[in-house]
Scaffold this motif. Structure first.
Motif, PDB file in Angstrom:
ATOM      1  N   VAL A 251     -23.155  -5.966  -7.676  1.00 39.58           N
ATOM      2  CA  VAL A 251     -24.550  -6.354  -7.451  1.00 39.58           C
ATOM      3  C   VAL A 251     -25.494  -5.491  -8.280  1.00 39.58           C
ATOM      4  N   GLU A 252     -25.239  -4.193  -8.317  1.00 36.07           N
ATOM      5  CA  GLU A 252     -26.110  -3.290  -9.067  1.00 36.07           C
ATOM      6  C   GLU A 252     -26.141  -3.624 -10.549  1.00 36.07           C
ATOM      7  N   ARG A 253     -25.018  -3.994 -11.113  1.00 37.02           N
ATOM      8  CA  ARG A 253     -24.923  -4.223 -12.559  1.00 37.02           C
ATOM      9  C   ARG A 253     -25.172  -5.661 -12.985  1.00 37.02           C
ATOM     10  N   THR A 254     -24.998  -6.612 -12.059  1.00 39.45           N
ATOM     11  CA  THR A 254     -25.103  -8.020 -12.445  1.00 39.45           C
ATOM     12  C   THR A 254     -26.007  -8.861 -11.556  1.00 39.45           C
ATOM     13  N   GLY A 255     -26.186  -8.453 -10.299  1.00 39.53           N
ATOM     14  CA  GLY A 255     -26.922  -9.274  -9.350  1.00 39.53           C
ATOM     15  C   GLY A 255     -26.077 -10.353  -8.707  1.00 39.53           C
ATOM     16  N   ILE A 256     -24.811 -10.456  -9.101  1.00 35.27           N
ATOM     17  CA  ILE A 256     -23.924 -11.510  -8.588  1.00 35.27           C
ATOM     18  C   ILE A 256     -23.321 -11.087  -7.246  1.00 35.27           C
ATOM     19  N   ARG A 257     -23.324 -12.027  -6.293  1.00 33.05           N
ATOM     20  CA  ARG A 257     -22.731 -11.768  -4.978  1.00 33.05           C
ATOM     21  C   ARG A 257     -21.521 -12.656  -4.704  1.00 33.05           C
ATOM     22  N   GLN A 258     -21.491 -13.816  -5.352  1.00 37.20           N
ATOM     23  CA  GLN A 258     -20.368 -14.732  -5.169  1.00 37.20           C
ATOM     24  C   GLN A 258     -20.311 -15.700  -6.346  1.00 37.20           C
ATOM     25  N   ARG A 259     -19.193 -16.411  -6.450  1.00 35.12           N
ATOM     26  CA  ARG A 259     -19.023 -17.441  -7.462  1.00 35.12           C
ATOM     27  C   ARG A 259     -18.073 -18.493  -6.903  1.00 35.12           C
ATOM     28  N   HIS A 260     -18.110 -19.697  -7.474  1.00 37.90           N
ATOM     29  CA  HIS A 260     -17.236 -20.780  -7.021  1.00 37.90           C
ATOM     30  C   HIS A 260     -16.041 -20.898  -7.967  1.00 37.90           C
ATOM     31  N   ILE A 261     -14.877 -21.210  -7.391  1.00 32.88           N
ATOM     32  CA  ILE A 261     -13.647 -21.301  -8.171  1.00 32.88           C
ATOM     33  C   ILE A 261     -13.022 -22.683  -7.954  1.00 32.88           C
ATOM     34  N   ALA A 262     -12.697 -23.362  -9.042  1.00 38.32           N
ATOM     35  CA  ALA A 262     -12.109 -24.694  -8.960  1.00 38.32           C
ATOM     36  C   ALA A 262     -10.737 -24.642  -8.298  1.00 38.32           C
ATOM     37  N   ALA A 263     -10.432 -25.670  -7.533  1.00 41.73           N
ATOM     38  CA  ALA A 263      -9.109 -25.787  -6.919  1.00 41.73           C
ATOM     39  C   ALA A 263      -8.068 -26.009  -8.011  1.00 41.73           C
ATOM     40  N   ASP A 264      -6.823 -25.766  -7.684  1.00 39.91           N
ATOM     41  CA  ASP A 264      -5.744 -25.880  -8.671  1.00 39.91           C
ATOM     42  C   ASP A 264      -5.677 -27.273  -9.283  1.00 39.91           C
ATOM     43  N   ASP A 265      -6.032 -28.285  -8.506  1.00 32.71           N
ATOM     44  CA  ASP A 265      -5.959 -29.661  -9.015  1.00 32.71           C
ATOM     45  C   ASP A 265      -7.302 -30.181  -9.521  1.00 32.71           C
ATOM     46  N   GLU A 266      -8.295 -29.303  -9.640  1.00 33.76           N
ATOM     47  CA  GLU A 266      -9.607 -29.697 -10.169  1.00 33.76           C
ATOM     48  C   GLU A 266      -9.712 -29.341 -11.647  1.00 33.76           C
ATOM     49  N   LYS A 267      -9.998 -30.334 -12.465  1.00 38.86           N
ATOM     50  CA  LYS A 267     -10.179 -30.128 -13.897  1.00 38.86           C
ATOM     51  C   LYS A 267     -11.666 -30.084 -14.236  1.00 38.86           C
ATOM     52  N   THR A 268     -11.980 -29.623 -15.425  1.00 39.29           N
ATOM     53  CA  THR A 268     -13.369 -29.624 -15.888  1.00 39.29           C
ATOM     54  C   THR A 268     -13.960 -31.023 -15.803  1.00 39.29           C
ATOM     55  N   SER A 269     -13.181 -32.038 -16.172  1.00 41.34           N
ATOM     56  CA  SER A 269     -13.684 -33.417 -16.122  1.00 41.34           C
ATOM     57  C   SER A 269     -14.014 -33.844 -14.698  1.00 41.34           C
ATOM     58  N   ASP A 270     -13.254 -33.364 -13.715  1.00 40.61           N
ATOM     59  CA  ASP A 270     -13.546 -33.708 -12.318  1.00 40.61           C
ATOM     60  C   ASP A 270     -14.906 -33.163 -11.899  1.00 40.61           C
TER      61      ASP A 270
END
Length: 321
Positions: free
Chosen positions: A36-55
């Motif tokens: 948080v101190e260096r980026t301000g980021i607290r969380q991020r979303h991660i695609a499921a194993d069967d999720e592609k960029t096109s999905d």
């Protein structure tokens, strides 16, 4: 009368899985406080194993089409900005075109990493303004989690997955609505500051993200500021006339640094980096969608979108919604 590229609708999609800083701290030598101190980021979303960029891209596209009041069959141009395509070829944009029921028409991917959506927006504007297409779907979509080195705390804490999209339509009677100006630049001499150490031609592998963080930070503040001023200058408007700033969500310190450098009121800057992380080409349309749907950005507002990414690439787009 000249054609204008009018933004009719925006949409986004985030994978269901949320990866918090606390969870990351169990995988790599870091902590929530450090991130948080260096980026301000607290969380991020991660695609499921069967999720592609096109999905991800399809979901964002359908949401944008619904808000725009248009159907997929109305789209004759699909430009998908991504650094994480489904396959080396064909273009992921072609997959999206087929999946949502658009086309036949023009469909291709555009690779400018984190600046990709701004580059794609400018490219679509050129097609529409010259009458080569009537309606465009411009998408930024990434599954950056697939190219992360999860043992490198300097990069793995930054990135997430997601997609955002907008529908553009060429109109003759748009008044002052539409894309007002764009500014794009690339300087390949800074290639080694942010890159992936793999590819089909050089290594035959996908590779992982590598970054010289401090150097990228300095370049980002300088070049993003310059691109914003240039886009305004080309439109003949002052920075003060801009209602909202929607920057690439790379790092809260970069957002703050640009605002300080240009004297921008931070309340006019849309910031989603804390909850999305850096979603590369998806970050600008994701942030735009958040601000449109929560009512901050309204029809008639002057919006400046800007980004910097690997290449190095950078640019800005000034749009009257």
């Amino acid at each position: 009368m000249a054609l204008r590229s009018v933004l009719l609708g925006v949409g986004s999609y985030l994978p269901k899985r949320v990866l918090t800083n606390a969870e990351l701290a169990k995988q790599v030598d870091t902590s929530d406080e450090w991130i948080v101190e260096r980026t301000g980021i607290r969380q991020r979303h991660i695609a499921a194993d069967d999720e592609k960029t096109s999905d991800l891209a399809c979901q964002a596209s359908l949401a944008a089409l619904e808000q725009a009041g248009r159907e997929a069959k109305d789209i004759d141009l699909v430009i998908l900005a991504t650094a994480t395509p489904d396959l080396t070829f064909p273009a992921t944009a072609a997959r999206v075109q087929a999946a949502i029921g658009a086309g036949p028409g023009i469909a291709f991917d555009l690779q400018a990493v984190c600046s990709g959506f701004v580059f794609a927006l400018a490219t679509a504007d050129n097609f529409l303004a010259r009458g080569q297409a009537k309606r465009a779907l411009v998408i930024g979509a990434e599954t950056f989690s697939r190219i992360m080195d999860w043992e490198d705390r300097g990069t793995c804490v930054l990135f997430g997955d997601g997609a955002g999209a907008v529908v553009l339509e060429a109109q003759e009677d748009a008044g002052d609505r539409g894309i007002v100006s764009t500014f794009l630049r690339t300087d390949g001499r800074m290639h080694d500051l942010l890159y992936v150490d793999g590819g089909p031609s050089e290594t035959g592998t996908v590779g992982k993200v590598r970054m010289v963080g401090n150097a990228v930070f300095r370049q980002a503040v300088e070049h993003i500021s310059g691109a914003m001023l240039e886009a305004c200058a080309r439109a003949g408007v002052s920075l003060d006339a801009v209602d909202w700033f929607v920057p690439h969500q790379a790092n809260q310190r970069i957002l703050d640094g640009v605002a300080r450098k240009l004297g921008i009121d931070v309340d006019k800057v849309v910031a989603t980096v804390a909850i999305h992380g850096n979603t590369s080409a998806a970050s600008v349309p994701l942030a735009l969608d958040v601000a449109v749907r929560d009512g901050r950005i309204k029809t008639g507002d002057l919006v400046l979108m800007e980004a910097l990414g690997g290449g190095l690439t950078w640019g800005a787009a000034l749009v009257r919604l």
